[in-house]
Scaffold this motif. Structure first.
Motif, PDB file in Angstrom:
ATOM      1  N   HIS A   3     130.278  11.532 -23.044  1.00  0.00           N
ATOM      2  CA  HIS A   3     130.333  10.193 -22.482  1.00  0.00           C
ATOM      3  C   HIS A   3     130.865  10.248 -21.050  1.00  0.00           C
ATOM      4  CE1 HIS A   3     129.413   8.468 -26.371  1.00  0.00           C
ATOM      5  NE2 HIS A   3     130.413   9.158 -26.922  1.00  0.00           N
ATOM      6  N   ALA A   6     132.262   4.352 -17.259  1.00  0.00           N
ATOM      7  CA  ALA A   6     131.354   3.339 -16.726  1.00  0.00           C
ATOM      8  C   ALA A   6     131.864   2.713 -15.432  1.00  0.00           C
ATOM      9  CB  ALA A   6     131.145   2.235 -17.771  1.00  0.00           C
ATOM     10  N   ARG A  27     136.037   2.878 -25.827  1.00  0.00           N
ATOM     11  CA  ARG A  27     134.839   2.036 -25.875  1.00  0.00           C
ATOM     12  C   ARG A  27     135.184   0.596 -25.541  1.00  0.00           C
ATOM     13  NH1 ARG A  27     130.597   4.755 -28.149  1.00  0.00           N
ATOM     14  NH2 ARG A  27     131.130   6.628 -29.368  1.00  0.00           N
ATOM     15  N   GLU A  39     133.698  -6.187 -18.486  1.00  0.00           N
ATOM     16  CA  GLU A  39     132.520  -6.033 -17.624  1.00  0.00           C
ATOM     17  C   GLU A  39     132.756  -6.650 -16.244  1.00  0.00           C
ATOM     18  OE1 GLU A  39     129.206  -6.172 -21.264  1.00  0.00           O
ATOM     19  OE2 GLU A  39     129.547  -7.915 -19.972  1.00  0.00           O
ATOM     20  N   ALA A  49     127.571  -3.760 -20.948  1.00  0.00           N
ATOM     21  CA  ALA A  49     128.048  -2.633 -21.740  1.00  0.00           C
ATOM     22  C   ALA A  49     127.264  -2.499 -23.031  1.00  0.00           C
ATOM     23  CB  ALA A  49     129.540  -2.805 -22.048  1.00  0.00           C
ATOM     24  N   THR A  50     127.052  -1.265 -23.464  1.00  0.00           N
ATOM     25  CA  THR A  50     126.392  -0.961 -24.728  1.00  0.00           C
ATOM     26  C   THR A  50     127.427  -0.444 -25.718  1.00  0.00           C
ATOM     27  OG1 THR A  50     125.882   1.304 -24.068  1.00  0.00           O
ATOM     28  CG2 THR A  50     124.283  -0.400 -23.477  1.00  0.00           C
ATOM     29  N   SER A  53     129.125   2.640 -24.255  1.00  0.00           N
ATOM     30  CA  SER A  53     129.800   2.559 -22.957  1.00  0.00           C
ATOM     31  C   SER A  53     131.312   2.758 -23.134  1.00  0.00           C
ATOM     32  CB  SER A  53     129.533   1.209 -22.295  1.00  0.00           C
ATOM     33  OG  SER A  53     128.145   1.047 -22.039  1.00  0.00           O
TER      34      SER A  53
END
Length: 227
Positions: A3, A6, A27, A39, A49-50, A53
């Motif tokens: 990962h 972000a 996360r 976000e 975001a997923t 993320s």
């Protein structure tokens, strides 16, 4: 695939190297409102975001972490706030420009006619005086070291003075015994020496010798140059 963080401009990836440096990855929260706040905190236009993320721990304050368990977690309600944004994403700092805000810093008057005078600041102590303590711990330690060195020097001088006095007494005793053995002492010299060694006649108190010291030295010289 590891990962990645972000956050804008962050190059941290969830690898063995980053984990060894104490960096953890977290996360985005499942709560929609809290997720939206995360976000918005990133200031990435169009970012959504997923489930995969993540944000690294470098973007949170220390009080945002819960380290009570075996796993480092983000406290409920915590929002990331540690970022290094480029200039175009920096938010301007709000300044007070209204008439009311401009008047706010002024001190209100007691009777409404004249402003209250500001109190003068307390004078800063002068550290140049020998009795004033330095403000820096390093300067204080230096002053203490100098004082201890001075005390040690004075004690050494005191020991040396006592040693010189002891040697002088021993030398004088030997000379007097030599004079007595040769019957070179008269009544006047005996009276001066019977009580105790005249230490006050052996030490120079000022720039010049006293009259008693000169007479004592002449008396010894008459009875024997060695004395």
């Amino acid at each position: 695939m590891p990962h990645s963080c972000a956050a804008l401009g962050c190059v941290h990836r969830c690898t063995v190297q980053t984990r060894s440096r104490g960096i953890t990855f977290h996360r985005f929260p499942k709560d929609q409102e809290l997720r939206k706040q995360w976000e918005e905190a990133l200031r990435r236009e169009g970012f959504c975001a997923t489930q995969s993320s993540t944000l690294c721990s470098e973007h949170f304050r220390q009080e945002d972490f819960d380290r009570t368990g075996q796993t480092v977690r983000i406290r409920n309600g915590a929002i990331p706030s540690v970022f290094s944004f480029p200039a175009h994403l920096q938010r301007p700092v709000a300044t007070r420009t209204s008439r009311t805000s401009k008047k706010a810093p002024e001190s209100p008057s007691v009777d409404g006619s004249q402003p209250v005078q500001e109190t003068e600041p307390l004078p800063v102590p002068n550290v140049d005086h020998s009795y004033a303590l330095p403000t820096s711990p390093d300067d204080l330690r230096a002053r203490l070291s100098e004082a201890l060195a001075r005390v040690e020097s004075l004690e050494r001088e005191k020991r040396n003075a006592k040693d010189r006095e002891r040697r002088a007494k021993n030398t004088l005793r030997g000379l007097l015994e030599d004079l007595r053995g040769k019957n070179l002492t008269n009544d006047e010299l005996k009276d001066d020496l019977n009580s105790d060694l005249p230490v006050h006649l052996l030490s120079k108190q000022g720039h010049e010798y006293t009259k008693d010291q000169k007479e004592f030295a002449l008396t010894l010289h008459l009875h024997g140059p060695k004395a």
